[in-house]
Design an enzyme around this catalytic site. Sequence first.
Site, PDB file in Angstrom:
ATOM      1  CG  HIS A   1      -1.806   1.204   1.315  1.00 44.27           C
ATOM      2  ND1 HIS A   1      -1.973   1.891   2.499  1.00 44.27           N
ATOM      3  CD2 HIS A   1      -2.535   1.862   0.380  1.00 44.27           C
ATOM      4  CE1 HIS A   1      -2.785   2.920   2.282  1.00 44.27           C
ATOM      5  NE2 HIS A   1      -3.132   2.929   1.006  1.00 44.27           N
ATOM      6  CG  LEU A   2       0.465   4.445   1.438  1.00 47.26           C
ATOM      7  CD1 LEU A   2      -0.162   5.443   2.392  1.00 47.26           C
ATOM      8  CD2 LEU A   2       0.798   5.115   0.117  1.00 47.26           C
TER       9      LEU A   2
ATOM     10  CB  CYS B   1       0.739   2.047   8.155  1.00 48.93           C
ATOM     11  SG  CYS B   1       2.459   2.057   8.685  1.00 48.93           S
ATOM     12  CG  HIS B   2      -2.614   3.165   5.889  1.00 45.15           C
ATOM     13  ND1 HIS B   2      -1.288   3.188   5.516  1.00 45.15           N
ATOM     14  CD2 HIS B   2      -2.954   4.439   6.200  1.00 45.15           C
ATOM     15  CE1 HIS B   2      -0.848   4.435   5.592  1.00 45.15           C
ATOM     16  NE2 HIS B   2      -1.817   5.214   6.000  1.00 45.15           N
ATOM     17  N   GLY B   3      -3.949  -0.965   8.080  1.00 49.40           N
ATOM     18  CA  GLY B   3      -4.794  -2.125   8.292  1.00 49.40           C
ATOM     19  C   GLY B   3      -4.821  -3.168   7.196  1.00 49.40           C
TER      20      GLY B   3
END
Length: 197
Positions: free
Chosen positions: A137-138, A161-163
């Site tokens: 993702h990132l 971070c974002h699941g």
Amino acid sequence: MATPENHEDPNERPPVIGPEHDEGQGPRRRDFLNIAAVAFAGVGGAAVLIPLVNQMNPSADVLALASIEVDISKIESGSGIKVSWRKQPVFVRNLTPKEIAEADAVPVSSLRDPETLEQRTKPGHKNWLITLGVCTHLGCVPLGISPEENRGPYGGYFCPCHGSQYDTAARIRGGPAPKNLFVPEYAFKSPTTVQIG
């Protein structure tokens, strides 16, 4: 009385034979100077280009990181280690028979990035899952390389971070990540040594 054949015109000059009309005399000084100048320019150009091209080659420390060897003899079933390769974390995980069965039970058509566990491991080494430890993702580092860490609902990896949630084959199952964790080039050099890169 002079015949027309013997008649010489005092205004007529004999033809001039210049250097361009020298036949059979070999190379002239001008030809030698031209060849020498071109050769000198070629050598000078090579002398400038060789260091320029050479400085673009990777340095010794970069070449040293192009591949690494990892000792996997001490990694217990169900656990893993994190190593650094090309300044990125790499997860080397020894899957349990239960984790392998869970990965094999998932219908490939249901996956966002469809791949089987066999496609992500080497023949004869299905229990060894080697992936970059970078969320697609990132770029965060997911948790789950050791059993004590949060592995998420699918038992693989969980990105804090974002699941994003990965299964036991490191395939994306939930969250915003678009792709599975990347599998780098690797080869088994012996039963206890893996070369990554």
